[in-house]
Design a protein around this motif. Structure first.
Motif: not given
Length: 120
Positions: A87-93
């Motif tokens: 979720v963090i990676v998807a949100g950062a992207y």
């Protein structure tokens, strides 16, 4: 602390179920248009892509719920940590490529949940 962490994990899962509903079913409806600041023309053209994106958000929610209900605490921790990182990676992207707002709506709650999970 573990209960607070799990509550926040549940909130992140619920957010992703909400994103699923918005992207798969409400994308071209007034709430979806307002939420994503789309015109009906743009939303209609991108509806299939949004539905696919919504499905992925559903998978993230399912993984977090799996971590919440898994009976083995050690494995449950690993499941929750993995899906929160996703979720963090998807949100950062999303924040880097679409809107900075995604960082606060998606990545920040997951990061807070992950920190609390590690502290628990």
């Amino acid at each position: 602390m573990n209960m607070i962490a799990n509550c926040l994990v549940a909130v992140v899962a619920a957010l992703h179920v909400y994103f699923l509903v918005l992207e798969m079913f409400l994308w071209t409806k007034p709430l979806g248009l307002k939420t994503f600041r789309n015109t009906i023309e743009k939303a209609t053209e991108s509806a299939v892509l949004a539905a696919n994106q919504g499905l992925y958000n559903g998978f993230l929610a399912a993984g977090l719920v799996w971590g919440l209900i898994h009976p083995n605490p050690g494995f449950a921790f690993q499941i929750k940590a993995f899906f929160l990182l996703c979720v963090i990676v998807a949100g950062a992207y999303g924040a880097a490529t679409v809107s900075r707002r995604i960082l606060y709506v998606q990545a920040a709650p997951a990061a807070l949940a992950l920190i609390l999970l590690w502290l628990a």
